[in-house]
Design a protein around this motif. Structure first.
Motif, PDB file in Angstrom:
ATOM      1  N   PRO A 169       0.791  -1.234   0.000  1.00  0.00           N
ATOM      2  CA  PRO A 169       0.000   0.000   0.000  1.00  0.00           C
ATOM      3  C   PRO A 169       0.825   1.287   0.000  1.00  0.00           C
ATOM      4  CG  PRO A 169      -0.928  -1.582   1.531  1.00  0.00           C
ATOM      5  CD  PRO A 169       0.401  -2.116   1.110  1.00  0.00           C
ATOM      6  N   LEU A 170       1.778   1.394   0.921  1.00  0.00           N
ATOM      7  CA  LEU A 170       2.508   2.652   0.990  1.00  0.00           C
ATOM      8  C   LEU A 170       3.372   2.882  -0.253  1.00  0.00           C
ATOM      9  CD1 LEU A 170       2.216   4.774   3.146  1.00  0.00           C
ATOM     10  CD2 LEU A 170       4.472   4.186   3.970  1.00  0.00           C
ATOM     11  N   ALA A 221       2.470   2.111  -3.193  1.00  0.00           N
ATOM     12  CA  ALA A 221       1.546   2.626  -4.211  1.00  0.00           C
ATOM     13  C   ALA A 221       1.336   4.126  -4.086  1.00  0.00           C
ATOM     14  CB  ALA A 221       0.202   1.904  -4.095  1.00  0.00           C
ATOM     15  N   LEU A 222       1.463   4.654  -2.876  1.00  0.00           N
ATOM     16  CA  LEU A 222       1.254   6.087  -2.664  1.00  0.00           C
ATOM     17  C   LEU A 222       2.550   6.883  -2.742  1.00  0.00           C
ATOM     18  CD1 LEU A 222      -0.695   8.394  -1.790  1.00  0.00           C
ATOM     19  CD2 LEU A 222      -0.062   7.874   0.563  1.00  0.00           C
ATOM     20  N   LEU A 264       4.674   9.722  -5.487  1.00  0.00           N
ATOM     21  CA  LEU A 264       4.981  11.044  -4.923  1.00  0.00           C
ATOM     22  C   LEU A 264       6.465  11.391  -5.061  1.00  0.00           C
ATOM     23  CD1 LEU A 264       3.005  11.594  -1.588  1.00  0.00           C
ATOM     24  CD2 LEU A 264       3.026  13.021  -3.632  1.00  0.00           C
ATOM     25  N   TRP A 295       7.189  -1.107  11.881  1.00  0.00           N
ATOM     26  CA  TRP A 295       6.268  -0.938  10.750  1.00  0.00           C
ATOM     27  C   TRP A 295       6.519   0.410  10.064  1.00  0.00           C
ATOM     28  CZ3 TRP A 295       1.680  -3.454   8.847  1.00  0.00           C
ATOM     29  CH2 TRP A 295       0.807  -2.650   8.117  1.00  0.00           C
ATOM     30  N   PRO A 330      -0.569   2.519  -8.672  1.00  0.00           N
ATOM     31  CA  PRO A 330      -1.309   1.750  -7.650  1.00  0.00           C
ATOM     32  C   PRO A 330      -2.075   0.567  -8.233  1.00  0.00           C
ATOM     33  CG  PRO A 330      -1.691   4.106  -7.391  1.00  0.00           C
ATOM     34  CD  PRO A 330      -0.976   3.934  -8.688  1.00  0.00           C
ATOM     35  N   GLY A 384      -3.526  13.459   1.897  1.00  0.00           N
ATOM     36  CA  GLY A 384      -2.326  12.613   1.988  1.00  0.00           C
ATOM     37  C   GLY A 384      -2.016  12.234   3.422  1.00  0.00           C
ATOM     38  N   LEU A 425      -4.450   9.640   4.605  1.00  0.00           N
ATOM     39  CA  LEU A 425      -4.084   8.312   4.071  1.00  0.00           C
ATOM     40  C   LEU A 425      -2.924   7.712   4.865  1.00  0.00           C
ATOM     41  CD1 LEU A 425      -4.336   8.862   0.208  1.00  0.00           C
ATOM     42  CD2 LEU A 425      -5.547   7.117   1.513  1.00  0.00           C
ATOM     43  N   HIS A 451      -2.995   4.287   7.076  1.00  0.00           N
ATOM     44  CA  HIS A 451      -2.092   3.170   6.754  1.00  0.00           C
ATOM     45  C   HIS A 451      -1.715   2.392   8.013  1.00  0.00           C
ATOM     46  CE1 HIS A 451       1.115   0.856   4.952  1.00  0.00           C
ATOM     47  NE2 HIS A 451       2.016   1.391   5.763  1.00  0.00           N
ATOM     48  N   TRP A 476      -7.845   0.807   0.528  1.00  0.00           N
ATOM     49  CA  TRP A 476      -6.923   1.924   0.825  1.00  0.00           C
ATOM     50  C   TRP A 476      -6.122   2.313  -0.421  1.00  0.00           C
ATOM     51  CZ3 TRP A 476      -1.856   3.332   0.705  1.00  0.00           C
ATOM     52  CH2 TRP A 476      -1.428   4.372   1.556  1.00  0.00           C
ATOM     53  N   ALA A 530      -5.938   5.724  -2.451  1.00  0.00           N
ATOM     54  CA  ALA A 530      -4.649   6.359  -2.765  1.00  0.00           C
ATOM     55  C   ALA A 530      -4.572   6.684  -4.260  1.00  0.00           C
ATOM     56  CB  ALA A 530      -3.495   5.459  -2.353  1.00  0.00           C
TER      57      ALA A 530
END
Lengths: 481, 70
Positions: A81-82, A84-85, A89, A243, A281, B13, B16, B20, B46, B50
């Motif tokens: 997930p992270l 993908a964001l 960026l 984490w 994503p 942001g 999000l 997370h 999620w 995003a």
């Protein structure tokens, strides 16, 4: 494995990637900019596949199912997930201004860009040194993985040594022929191949495990037989401090790979990068959900695997659930994932050796000769990788895990170097040296385990990044005037 | 308008990033319809959020940044 299907799949794959390299040859030979950066002309579709193919290694196909076998769906939560964001960026925060500056300054490599921007040859050489130290172990693990898979798939008929040489040789050949354009075009094929195979494998293996109730039945089986694999663990890597710091590592490291940054420098325009960011994503969902669920399904289909034995889930699935033609395709998918990263690494390290190390000492050189030098240095990088693989000991594999987090110490320099006018060469050097020194000290405290919580429960990458950031900002303010 | 877009984007942001860290989902959560893992579905949702956020960011904040650079 069926010999005819296996060798046919290998032959078709090799013909396609070598054909792409040959097609790109003529344009690549025109100028260094064409060879190293595809003439700064990669459009949206090719750029996206080049970024995605380069970013995703064989680890996602083989290592992720192996981890999910033990850790369950939490493997997805802590990784995908992270990324993908934050990765898109960082493309915006670092990749976009880096592309603009590289174009304005005429820079063809990441190290050359920062050396020219900060007017310091030392910065370029330091970046090249750190990039090389962190990238070579990565390349060795990729070659080893492909060689072991090839040897296993042929029942030992192709030795590990020969398999590794063949994988490196093919990647080197099409990269040397067509440069960046060849690697980008082959990445389109390779990315489509391993993404398509993982989706197909997820459905077919799920139906195999689920029996009469099909794919949904596989999910039901896991819920009944191994409900623990559907839970998010709360210890080790899943404890809050670990984490957070792992999230930092996995999401920030990608832009610090030189072979990723140089792809962004090759973009035709910002629209191409924007499109890649928007698609990222979705591509990660399509790749990571199958990879994790194959491991989870594998836990009920092949129970009892201990430790690293679980990395064999992918091979067990292919052998147990697929017909010969798909078995061959599975092997080629692993090969594609390995080579889609390996080719970019060979090209990028070769280009930096040419432009950042050798060229500054040859003031009267003809720039046109850089293409030939880049090709020869690509051979040198591939030879060094092979030698390191054959002569190095097992520590090289733990070094690859250390390198993954180590790249993150470069992020303050990469970011501030293109976003902060006041940032200086001294600050860049201090940041890189301090970040890596603190990272090394923190690693020493965790027994050289980059994924073990250390001081304050944080992973070593957290402390390396904090030190690199503090040094970058502190030295800039102290020396800036 | 630009400032409002930037505030919306960065606030989204931050939200999000906070979401997370879903430690409230740790431990046994069962499965939807007796089969689908809650944690995985939450994570995919999620990521789709995003993706929507990135679409907004690239269309508004990034474009403004590009115009400034030009």
């Amino acid at each position: 494995m069926n010999d005819a299907a296996f060798w046919s799949a290998i032959a078709i794959y090799a013909a396609l990637v070598l054909g792409a390299g040959w097609l790109a040859t003529r344009r690549a030979s025109r100028s260094p900019e064409e060879y190293f950066l595809a003439g700064r002309g990669l459009g949206s579709a090719v750029l996206f596949m080049a970024l995605f193919g380069t970013n995703c290694t064989a680890f996602v196909l083989v290592g992720v199912p192996g981890l999910a076998y033990h850790l369950g769906v939490g493997t997805f939560s802590v990784n995908a997930p992270l990324v993908a964001l934050v990765v898109p960026l960082t493309f915006w925060a670092i990749g976009v201004p880096a592309r603009r500056l590289a174009r304005d300054l005429g820079a063809l490599t990441p190290a050359e860009l920062y050396a020219r921007r900060l007017d310091s040859r030392a910065v370029g050489l330091l970046l090249f040194a750190v990039y090389t130290v962190y990238t070579l172990p990565y390349m060795v693990t990729a070659v080893d993985g492909a060689a072991v898979t090839l040897s296993g798939a042929t029942g030992g008929a192709v030795s590990s040594e020969l398999g590794g040489a063949a994988v490196l040789g093919v990647a080197l050949f099409y990269t040397s022929l067509g440069g960046m354009r060849a690697t980008a075009w082959t990445n389109v094929l390779q990315g489509a191949l391993f993404l398509g195979f993982m989706l197909l494998a997820f459905v077919l293996f799920g139906r195999h495990v689920g029996g009469d109730r099909g794919l949904f039945g596989a999910f039901e089986r896991v819920a009944t037989e191994r409900p623990d694999l559907y839970e998010l663990p709360s210890t080790g890597l899943f404890a809050p401090a670990a984490w957070s710091s792992w999230s930092l590592a996995i999401s920030l490291t990608v832009i610090a790979f030189p072979h990723m940054l140089v792809r962004l420098m090759s973009a035709r325009d910002e629209r191409a990068i924007r499109t890649s960011c928007r698609l990222y994503p979705f591509a990660l969902i399509l790749l990571w959900v199958p990879a994790v669920m194959i491991g989870v399904f594998g836990a009920v289909a092949f129970p009892g695997l201990e430790g690293k034995e679980s990395d064999g889930v992918f091979a067990l699935m292919v052998a147990d659930a697929f017909p010969p033609a798909l078995q061959a395709l599975g092997f080629v998918a692993v090969l594609a994932a390995v080579m889609s990263t390996l080719d970019a690494q060979i090209l990028t390290l070769g280009s930096m050796l040419t432009r950042d190390v050798i060229d500054p000492f040859m003031p009267n050189r003809r720039e046109g000769r850089d293409v030939a030098r880049g090709r020869w240095f690509g051979v040198a990088i591939a030879a060094a990788t092979y030698a390191l693989w054959r002569l190095g000991d097992d520590s090289i594999f733990s070094n690859a895990a250390i390198a993954f987090s180590g790249y993150v110490t470069l992020v303050p320099t990469l970011l501030l170097g293109v976003r902060w006018k006041r940032f200086t060469a001294s600050a860049a050097i201090a940041s890189i040296l301090c970040g890596n020194a603190v990272y090394a000290a923190s690693l020493w405290q965790t027994g050289a385990n980059a994924m073990a919580p250390g001081w304050g429960g944080f992973l070593p990458v957290f402390w390396g990044l904090a030190a690199a950031t503090a040094a970058a900002v502190g030295v800039t303010y102290r020396r800036g005037d | 308008m630009r400032r409002r877009d930037a505030v919306i984007a960065w606030a989204g942001g931050l939200a999000l990033a906070l979401l997370h860290h879903d430690f409230w989902l740790q431990g046994p959560r069962g499965a939807i319809a007796g089969a689908l893992p809650v944690e995985l579905l939450w994570r995919v949702a999620w990521m789709l959020l995003a993706a929507a956020w990135l679409w907004f960011f690239t269309a508004r904040v990034w474009r403004a940044d590009e115009e400034d650079a030009a």
